[in-house]
Design an enzyme around this catalytic site. Structure first.
Site, PDB file in Angstrom:
ATOM      1  N   LYS A  78     -24.139 -22.179 -20.605  1.00 53.69           N
ATOM      2  CA  LYS A  78     -24.768 -21.213 -19.454  1.00 53.69           C
ATOM      3  C   LYS A  78     -24.501 -19.764 -20.128  1.00 53.69           C
ATOM      4  O   LYS A  78     -23.764 -19.537 -20.625  1.00 53.69           O
ATOM      5  CB  LYS A  78     -23.780 -21.485 -17.980  1.00 53.69           C
ATOM      6  CG  LYS A  78     -24.352 -20.456 -17.145  1.00 53.69           C
ATOM      7  CD  LYS A  78     -23.403 -20.400 -15.607  1.00 53.69           C
ATOM      8  CE  LYS A  78     -24.048 -19.847 -14.421  1.00 53.69           C
ATOM      9  NZ  LYS A  78     -23.167 -19.847 -13.248  1.00 53.69           N
ATOM     10  N   SER A 158     -26.105 -21.040  -8.863  1.00 56.28           N
ATOM     11  CA  SER A 158     -26.691 -20.074 -10.063  1.00 56.28           C
ATOM     12  C   SER A 158     -26.543 -21.006 -11.247  1.00 56.28           C
ATOM     13  O   SER A 158     -27.413 -20.507 -12.196  1.00 56.28           O
ATOM     14  CB  SER A 158     -25.847 -18.901 -10.378  1.00 56.28           C
ATOM     15  OG  SER A 158     -24.585 -19.142 -10.804  1.00 56.28           O
ATOM     16  N   SER A 182     -21.460 -22.399  -7.249  1.00 55.36           N
ATOM     17  CA  SER A 182     -22.721 -22.147  -8.461  1.00 55.36           C
ATOM     18  C   SER A 182     -22.535 -23.625  -9.370  1.00 55.36           C
ATOM     19  O   SER A 182     -23.420 -23.758 -10.090  1.00 55.36           O
ATOM     20  CB  SER A 182     -22.609 -21.179  -9.132  1.00 55.36           C
ATOM     21  OG  SER A 182     -23.384 -20.049  -8.349  1.00 55.36           O
TER      22      SER A 182
END
Ligand code: GLN
Length: 491
Positions: A78, A158, A182
């Site tokens: 990420k 997210s 998330s």
């Protein structure tokens, strides 16, 4: 695409160790899969050269008998994690072309254990969002589609790039972060497994901060066992993070497949929210039946302050974000838009560099921390947070884990909720509670809805009891027998 990309992490690591294929081969297969899947917009930066270099080093270690637990396994990272010498954006324009001079603790532990980096994954800007649409790089597209439709769906947020890339077999697993859901909501939306561990399990050092008292790193993976293997490498005490817990890391994978007989599973009645689709209610009942059949005792529990969790979260998280994001002033990192004087330079830089949702959070956070409103909002939210943690403590008198749906809906269409912040925030109704209380919680794919979209069940455990969460998640995974994969329409 090569069948090497459809392996689980566990099968891949075993195959690498037994020399059934090389790290270079499996890495090459994943690089090709990533290149063929650009329609998903899951990666903001591909690092194929670095991946092949790391794979070569893995092959050398395998040859000399020094293979680490993740040796040769290609992963996605990420873009909230700082990676030395490789651009990190946090999904924002404000970091510009920031190239971190250091590696986050979590990613350095993955490399220590032999993993290979395929690139950096798309995400909501500063991890604020539930649909990936706040990313400065455009939304990630969910590999899943409703039956008979080619409407583009959100992979959740997210960590949408992490979830989409695992679901689409672009990587064997991915790092993610969870401040209010998330890791878990994107996992639920993509038929993948995601765990947010206990606050303090994974070091936050080198992870771009959103709301420091809530942020936790964790993996998104194809199976419960894979998540356990990844979490073990990601966890551990780090003196560089003062909230990192100085405790041993268990072998989480040893809990997967363990009998759950006799465990007490709490079903919190307050999670039965109005307007929840019947299919999610049904999935929840199925989960209860599966665990009953596996020998668990089901108990009805109450978490009376649940309804205040979302409002409290949307005060605490923006408050901390407004403080954390003050550092992006055009002086130290990335973007700078010059003005006539220093104040104007700050203003221009922040106006140009931050997106709408980030600006909204900074304004909310600044407001709730301001002199006149601090007690009424921020302090009140902290008190609610304590009550929510107390609710869980009470529940642990009666049960060992809790079972709930992960999210109140399946994946929705891109654009569907993006003009309504409150509708978007409602996605987090079942997930923010455990961030406020610091508890481990995991989403496991448990079924498909009538449109053929994946749905997840959430298992919540006591602080530091990820082991029991993994055992129960393993039992749910086995009973659900979820094997569905998204059709690879992008090929
Ligand atoms: N969707 C939530 C938010 O927008 C949670 C985000 C997260 O966990 N990073 O704040």
């Amino acid at each position: 695409m090569s069948s090497l990309t459809s392996l689980t992490l566990k099968a891949a690591v075993d195959g690498l160790k037994s020399k059934a294929f090389s790290a270079t081969e499996i890495t090459q297969a994943h690089i090709e899969a990533v290149e063929a899947a650009r329609a998903l917009n899951a990666f903001v930066l591909e690092t194929p050269e670095k991946a092949l270099e790391m794979a070569k080093a893995s092959d050398a270690r395998i040859a000399s008998g020094d293979a680490g637990p993740l040796e040769g396994a290609p992963l996605g990272i990420k873009d909230l994690f700082c990676t030395e010498g490789v651009r990190a954006t946090a999904g924002s324009k404000i970091l510009g072309n920031f190239i971190p001079p250091y590696e986050s603790t979590v990613t350095s532990q993955l490399w220590r254990d032999g993993a290979v980096m395929l690139g950096k994954l798309n995400m909501d800007e500063f991890a604020m969002g539930s649909s990936n649409e706040t990313s400065a790089f455009g939304p990630v597209v969910n590999p899943w589609r409703s039956r008979g439709s080619n409407q583009q769906l959100t992979p959740g947020g997210s960590s949408g790039g992490s979830a989409a890339s695992v679901a689409a077999d672009l990587c064997l697993g991915a790092t993610a972060t969870d401040t209010g859901g998330s890791i878990r909501q994107p996992a639920a939306f993509t038929g993948t497994v995601g765990i947010k561990p206990t606050y303090g399990r994974c070091s936050r050092w080198g992870v771009v901060a959103f709301a420091s008292s809530l942020d936790q790193a964790g993996p998104i993976a194809k199976t419960v066992e894979d998540a356990a293997i990844l979490l073990r490498s990601m966890s551990g005490h780090d003196p560089k993070d003062s909230t990192s817990l100085p405790i041993e890391v268990p072998d989480f994978a040893s809990f997967v497949g363990k009998s759950v007989k006799g465990l007490r599973v709490g079903v919190p009645r307050e999670y039965r929210v109005d307007g929840m689709p019947a299919e999610i209610e049904k999935l929840w009942s199925d989960g209860i039946e599966w665990l009953k059949a596996a020998g668990c005792e089901i108990v009805d529990v109450s978490l009376p302050h649940t309804k205040y969790a979302l409002p409290a979260y949307y005060i605490v998280a923006p408050a901390e974000a407004s403080s954390n994001l003050a550092r992006y002033d055009g002086m130290r990192y990335g973007l700078r838009v010059d003005g006539a004087n220093l104040t104007e330079t700050y203003e221009n830089t922040r106006a140009a560099g931050f997106g709408t949702e980030v600006k909204r959070r900074i304004m909310i956070g600044t407001y709730v921390l301001s002199a006149g409103y601090y007690d009424a909002y921020y302090l009140k939210a902290l008190k609610v947070r304590r009550r929510i943690a107390d609710d869980f403590d009470q529940a642990w008198q009666k049960c060992d884990v809790l079972l709930t749906p992960t999210a109140p809906s399946a994946a929705f269409g891109l654009g569907e909720n993006s003009n309504d912040p409150i509708a978007m925030y409602l996605n987090d109704v079942f997930t923010v509670t455990t961030n406020l209380a610091g508890l481990p919680s995991m989403s496991v794919p448990a079924g498909l809805d009538a449109q053929g979209l994946p749905l997840g069940l959430q298992i919540i455990g006591r602080a530091l009891d990820e082991g029991t969460v993994f055992s129960v998640a393993g039992a749910v995974e086995q009973a659900a027998g979820f094997r569905a994969k998204a059709e690879k329409w992008w090929l």
